[in-house]
Design an enzyme around this catalytic site. Structure first.
Site, short mmCIF file in Angstrom:
data_model
loop_
_atom_site.label_atom_id
_atom_site.label_comp_id
_atom_site.label_asym_id
_atom_site.label_seq_id
_atom_site.Cartn_x
_atom_site.Cartn_y
_atom_site.Cartn_z
CE LYS A 184 -16.69 23.67 15.56
NZ LYS A 184 -17.26 24.27 14.22
N GLY A 227 -8.17 24.76 8.71
CA GLY A 227 -8.48 25.52 8.80
C GLY A 227 -7.63 26.41 8.76
CB SER A 228 -7.79 30.28 8.96
OG SER A 228 -8.50 30.27 10.39
CB THR A 229 -2.65 31.20 9.12
OG1 THR A 229 -2.27 30.47 8.21
CG2 THR A 229 -1.20 30.57 10.07
CD GLU A 261 -5.21 29.53 2.31
OE1 GLU A 261 -6.20 30.32 3.69
OE2 GLU A 261 -5.15 28.49 1.94
CB CYS A 321 -5.20 24.53 2.17
SG CYS A 321 -4.67 22.86 2.04
N GLY A 369 -5.94 28.73 13.73
CA GLY A 369 -4.71 27.32 14.16
C GLY A 369 -3.39 28.60 15.31
CD GLU A 408 -5.16 19.24 6.48
OE1 GLU A 408 -5.75 18.95 7.24
OE2 GLU A 408 -4.64 19.11 5.02
P1 NAD Z 1 -11.94 29.02 10.69
O1 NAD Z 1 -10.20 28.68 10.74
O2 NAD Z 1 -12.30 30.27 11.28
O3 NAD Z 1 -12.69 27.66 10.64
C1 NAD Z 1 -12.59 26.27 10.52
C2 NAD Z 1 -12.69 25.69 12.00
O4 NAD Z 1 -12.70 25.94 13.51
C3 NAD Z 1 -14.52 25.81 11.78
O5 NAD Z 1 -14.55 23.93 12.03
C4 NAD Z 1 -14.83 27.00 13.31
O6 NAD Z 1 -15.94 26.79 13.14
C5 NAD Z 1 -13.36 25.97 13.91
N1 NAD Z 1 -13.00 27.35 15.23
C6 NAD Z 1 -13.17 28.58 14.76
N2 NAD Z 1 -12.60 29.61 15.93
C7 NAD Z 1 -12.30 28.58 16.77
C8 NAD Z 1 -11.78 28.64 17.75
N3 NAD Z 1 -10.79 29.82 18.59
N4 NAD Z 1 -11.43 26.92 18.21
C9 NAD Z 1 -11.53 26.30 17.79
N5 NAD Z 1 -11.99 25.65 17.19
C10 NAD Z 1 -12.23 27.01 16.12
O7 NAD Z 1 -12.13 29.21 8.88
P2 NAD Z 1 -12.49 30.21 8.68
O8 NAD Z 1 -13.15 31.77 8.89
O9 NAD Z 1 -14.58 29.25 8.59
O10 NAD Z 1 -12.21 30.77 7.27
C11 NAD Z 1 -11.83 32.10 7.17
C12 NAD Z 1 -10.17 31.38 5.84
O11 NAD Z 1 -9.73 30.06 6.36
C13 NAD Z 1 -10.30 31.07 4.85
O12 NAD Z 1 -11.75 32.07 3.61
C14 NAD Z 1 -9.24 30.39 3.97
O13 NAD Z 1 -9.00 31.70 4.03
C15 NAD Z 1 -9.20 29.60 5.68
N6 NAD Z 1 -9.35 27.93 5.46
C16 NAD Z 1 -8.37 27.62 5.14
C17 NAD Z 1 -8.95 25.88 5.22
C18 NAD Z 1 -7.48 25.12 4.78
O14 NAD Z 1 -7.82 24.01 4.20
N7 NAD Z 1 -6.21 24.76 5.02
C19 NAD Z 1 -10.11 25.68 5.22
C20 NAD Z 1 -11.27 26.70 5.56
C21 NAD Z 1 -10.80 27.93 5.62
#
Ligand code: NAD
Length: 467
Positions: free
Chosen positions: A184, A238-240, A392, A293, A243, A260
């Site tokens: 995804k 992705g984001s905390t 972050e 990150c 996660g 992660e």
């Molecule tokens: P996010 O965590 O919302 O998105 C990352 C992924 O998760 C995307 O594919 C998204 O569609 C999916 N996702 C979102 N909500 C979900 C859910 N409830 N269930 C399953 N999958 C879901 O990140 P974002 O909103 O795009 O970015 C926000 C912040 O996250 C950034 O500003 C940054 O601080 C952080 N971030 C960190 C990393 C990293 O490498 N650690 C990467 C991207 C973003």
């Protein structure tokens, strides 16, 4: 870059398909705000079909047991990716806004080097079975052996900052070890994933369902993966906040999770360091507009040489070449979306309100009216309790914090909810090792900024779970 034409279709059950509803969403170039093209916009029903297909492939095909097939398929996929390396390069620059120079490293060439080929090679070398010494249970002799088996169906949820790298680093081990997967991608960067789907369908023998790829503009379509009883594990980057939600939503079905998440790493500069060569390196925080990150977003300077350090980092931040990411000379492109830009600008406002001193940047560059750019931004006199030192930001923003002595530097570095990376800069390696041992970070550099990609990657605290 408007002449890019990406793959619209997803990969479900071995077929390249549109969403069942026929809906599509737009893929936008963050450097120009132009629409690059479209991609299928899946609904929860499309995702459920993909999950069922991966479940069936795991339960009913020989993928989980046929190592020779897996090796052949990974090698085919590797060759297919390499055959479109240059198309990938242009597409990543266009949809991610990543500087071209990053595609020669972590965005493209590094993962193409190892992410699939290493797991493929390990299929022959890995100890899939191993014997333990004979057991003796109440007088009964028993032969004992350990078999390493796949986990099952894995939902791989990927962000937009290093989309292809994260995708390949997840899929290599997932597929080599006999699992099946639903990928995804993030809605902001879908084409690198749909291109992968087309290559899988057209150029490999990967059986239907072993890898499904589902694109959607709706984050909650990804949530189907976390709640489905048919999925055994989630591998998420992705984001905390997301996660945390994945753990919560996955709890009723006891999902295994690899998470992660974020970081707020500190670069500690000791008073014996060669300031002129070390301190400008802190501007690395701007590479890919700070969207990583492991970025070292806090610079800790000794009070004894504070003014000298501030002068050097100010000059470095003011001199960052940024703009059109397709240019060879550009170090920093835009952030990925208008939402991210506004989020970063919001943090900059918080920094000012909470009393940090803004030295350079702080807004949208006047000479780049189009595209989601943020100026390289430097705050000094930051207190570690301020929002810009704790959260972050994921933008090109560096916070400089003064410290009194080693204990103070270590205390500040550790006063964080995260614990991913960090570095110390000193003329005395033994001193550097002492500091490294005191900072709670999963990966740490002594006179080294970047991560060593051959080392285990991961951290402590709210960075996440796993390596
Ligand atoms: P996010 O965590 O919302 O998105 C990352 C992924 O998760 C995307 O594919 C998204 O569609 C999916 N996702 C979102 N909500 C979900 C859910 N409830 N269930 C399953 N999958 C879901 O990140 P974002 O909103 O795009 O970015 C926000 C912040 O996250 C950034 O500003 C940054 O601080 C952080 N971030 C960190 C990393 C990293 O490498 N650690 C990467 C991207 C973003």
């Amino acid at each position: 870059m408007s002449n890019q034409s990406g793959e619209v279709r997803m990969l479900i059950d071995g077929e390249l398909v549109e969403a069942a509803s026929g809906k599509r969403f737009e893929n936008i170039n963050p450097a120009t705000e132009e629409v690059l093209g479209e991609v299928a916009d899946a609904s929860p029903e499309d995702m459920k079909r993909a999950i069922a297909s991966s479940r069936q492939a795991f339960d009913e095909s020989d993928w989980s047991t046929n190592r020779a097939l897996r090796k052949r398929c990974l090698e085919q996929l590797q060759a297919a990716l390499e055959s479109e390396r240059e198309e990938y390069r242009e597409e990543l620059i266009a949809e991610v806004g990543t500087p071209r120079m990053m595609t020669f490293a972590a965005q493209l060439d590094w993962p193409l080097e190892e992410a699939l080929s290493w797991p493929a090679k390990m299929i022959d070398e890995f100890a899939w079975e191993r014997d333990l010494p004979d057991g003796n249970m109440m007088g009964m002799q028993s032969r004992r052996s350990v078999w390493k088996e796949p986990i099952g169906v894995i939902g791989a949820i990927v962000p937009w900052n290093y989309p292809l790298e994260v995708t390949l680093n997840k899929l290599g081990p997932i597929l080599a070890t006999g699992n099946t997967a639903i990928l995804k991608p993030a809605p902001d960067t879908p084409w690198n994933a749909t291109r992968l789907g087309r290559l899988v369908a057209e150029k490999t023998d990967i059986p239907p369902g072993v890898l499904n790829i589902v694109t959607s503009s709706d984050h909650l379509v990804g949530e189907e993966l976390t709640v489905s009883p048919l999925v055994d594990m989630i591998s998420f980057t992705g984001s905390t906040a997301t996660g945390t939600r994945i753990m919560e939503k996955g709890a009723p079905t006891l999902k295994k999770v690899f998470l992660e998440l974020g970081g707020k790493s500190a670069m500690i500069v000791c008073d014996d360091a060669d300031f002129a060569s070390v301190i400008p390196g802190g501007a690395m925080v701007c590479i890919h507009a700070g969207q990583g990150c492991a970025m070292q977003t806090r610079m800790l300077l000794p009070r004894s040489r504070y003014d000298e350090g501030v002068e050097l980092i100010s000059a470095a931040m003011a001199g960052i070449p940024y703009g059109d990411p397709s240019s060879d000379a550009v170090f920093m492109g835009p952030v990925v979306s208008a939402r991210q830009r506004d989020r970063v600008l919001g943090y900059i406002e918080r920094g000012k309100e909470e009393g940090a001193t803004l030295v350079t940047g702080g807004g949208r560059p006047a000479h780049l009216p189009k595209g989601w750019f943020v100026e390289p931004t430097l705050f000094v006199d930051v207190d570690n309790s301020m929002t810009i030192a704790q959260e972050e930001i994921f933008g090109p923003v560096l916070a400089v914090i003064p410290y009194e002595d080693d204990d103070d530097a270590v205390r500040i570095a550790n006063e964080s909810n995260y614990g991913l990376a960090g570095s110390v800069w000193t003329a005395d390696i033994a001193h550097g090792l002492e500091i490294a041992a005191s900072v709670r970070a999963g990966t740490y550099g002594i006179n080294l900024y970047t991560l060593d990609i051959g080392s285990p990657f991961g951290g402590f605290k709210q960075w996440g779970i796993g390596r």
